[in-house]
Design an enzyme around this catalytic site. Structure first.
Site, PDB file in Angstrom:
ATOM      1  N   GLN A  36       0.818  -1.212   0.000  1.00 20.34           N
ATOM      2  CA  GLN A  36       0.000   0.000   0.000  1.00 20.34           C
ATOM      3  C   GLN A  36       0.852   1.264   0.000  1.00 20.34           C
ATOM      4  OE1 GLN A  36      -2.553  -0.033   3.450  1.00 20.34           O
ATOM      5  NE2 GLN A  36      -0.875   0.134   4.904  1.00 20.34           N
ATOM      6  N   HIS A  63       0.886  -4.448   3.260  1.00 21.75           N
ATOM      7  CA  HIS A  63      -0.411  -4.607   3.926  1.00 21.75           C
ATOM      8  C   HIS A  63      -0.542  -6.052   4.403  1.00 21.75           C
ATOM      9  CE1 HIS A  63      -5.090  -3.976   3.853  1.00 21.75           C
ATOM     10  NE2 HIS A  63      -4.669  -4.607   4.930  1.00 21.75           N
ATOM     11  N   PHE A 113      -1.366  -4.630  14.230  1.00 22.66           N
ATOM     12  CA  PHE A 113      -1.503  -4.829  12.786  1.00 22.66           C
ATOM     13  C   PHE A 113      -0.931  -6.185  12.381  1.00 22.66           C
ATOM     14  CE2 PHE A 113      -0.075  -2.873   8.432  1.00 22.66           C
ATOM     15  CZ  PHE A 113      -1.087  -3.559   7.788  1.00 22.66           C
ATOM     16  N   HIS A 116      -3.069  -9.070  13.564  1.00 19.57           N
ATOM     17  CA  HIS A 116      -4.261  -9.237  12.734  1.00 19.57           C
ATOM     18  C   HIS A 116      -3.923  -9.974  11.440  1.00 19.57           C
ATOM     19  CE1 HIS A 116      -7.914  -8.302  10.487  1.00 19.57           C
ATOM     20  NE2 HIS A 116      -7.114  -7.887   9.503  1.00 19.57           N
ATOM     21  N   GLU A 117      -2.842  -9.562  10.776  1.00 19.08           N
ATOM     22  CA  GLU A 117      -2.481 -10.182   9.508  1.00 19.08           C
ATOM     23  C   GLU A 117      -2.093 -11.651   9.689  1.00 19.08           C
ATOM     24  OE1 GLU A 117      -2.745  -8.916   6.358  1.00 19.08           O
ATOM     25  OE2 GLU A 117      -3.846  -7.345   7.420  1.00 19.08           O
ATOM     26  N   LYS A 120      -5.492 -13.669  10.695  1.00 17.48           N
ATOM     27  CA  LYS A 120      -6.484 -13.765   9.619  1.00 17.48           C
ATOM     28  C   LYS A 120      -5.928 -14.484   8.397  1.00 17.48           C
ATOM     29  CE  LYS A 120      -9.701 -11.140   6.749  1.00 17.48           C
ATOM     30  NZ  LYS A 120     -10.280  -9.805   6.430  1.00 17.48           N
ATOM     31  N   HIS A 121      -4.706 -14.167   8.001  1.00 16.43           N
ATOM     32  CA  HIS A 121      -4.154 -14.688   6.744  1.00 16.43           C
ATOM     33  C   HIS A 121      -3.002 -15.675   6.948  1.00 16.43           C
ATOM     34  CE1 HIS A 121      -6.550 -11.761   4.525  1.00 16.43           C
ATOM     35  NE2 HIS A 121      -6.087 -10.812   5.319  1.00 16.43           N
TER      36      HIS A 121
END
Length: 228
Positions: A36, A63, A113, A116-117, A120-121
């Site tokens: 990003q 990102h 951050f 979260h990444e 989730k991924h």
């Protein structure tokens, strides 16, 4: 076989199907490396907050590295038991702060951050890499893409001017060898601006590949490259 035996057999069959389906959901076909532009992230009505380490460099930041399916869908939150553990990435933190900076408010170090990444991924890629490898590979891929240099070499600079979408796409393709996905957002004056670049990566998380599918683009033929 009596009724009780049939019940047990059906239960075992159901459990077997459920396990098989769950395992299938954790497989994936490729990654999106999503980079990003901080100028576009911050130049919105929402605005942004610089991390506690200070204003990030005027360069593309990570990102995420997102497992995806060829049909355009993606797995997420694949292993609730695999929690983010910052002790596993202590040697990467300084690099993460530089090239995977958080711009969310309120200002913070970035661990929220990255957590979260990963959850989730990253948990959906554990069949090929552990937590340290997930972040390390992402950093290496971002550096290899070298997007800002690729764009500036083609005369495309973050100076608030408008540039042709196809010229942006070509400059990146010439650098990485494959057509990227491009995502825009809007500034407070409703100008479309270059926001995120999607680059496809193989299932090992190490090599760029031709995208099996590109995210749907809503960018106009000309878009702004915001200052930062």
């Amino acid at each position: 076989m009596g009724p009780k035996g049939w019940f047990i057999l059906k239960l075992l069959m159901f459990q077997g199907l459920f396990i098989s389906h769950s395992q299938e959901q954790e497989d994936f076909d490729f990654f999106y490396l999503v980079l990003q532009w901080p100028g576009a992230y911050c130049d919105t009505k929402r605005s942004c907050c610089y991390p506690t380490s200070g204003k990030p460099a005027a360069d593309f930041g990570i990102h995420g590295l997102w497992p995806n399916y060829k049909d355009g869908t993606y797995p997420s939150n694949c292993n609730p038991d695999s929690e983010f553990d910052k002790s596993q990435i202590t040697d990467l933190v300084s690099s993460l702060k530089k090239t995977w900076p958080t711009l969310a408010c309120p200002s913070n170090e970035g661990f929220k951050f990255w957590k979260h990444e990963w959850e989730k991924h990253g948990t959906c890629s554990e069949s090929v890499m552990d937590q340290h490898e997930y972040f390390e590979n992402s950093l290496k891929l971002r550096d290899r893409a070298n997007l800002l240099q690729a764009l500036t070499n083609s005369g495309i600079k973050p100076d608030d001017r408008f540039y042709d979408l196809e010229k942006i796409r070509k400059a990146i393709k010439d650098e990485i060898g494959f057509t990227p996905g491009i995502e825009c957002n809007k500034d407070p004056e409703r100008n479309d601006q270059l926001h995120q670049i999607y680059i496809c990566v193989d299932t090992s998380g190490t090599e760029f590949i031709k995208c099996p599918i590109l995210p749907r683009e809503r960018c106009p033929s000309r878009l702004q490259f915001a200052k930062f």
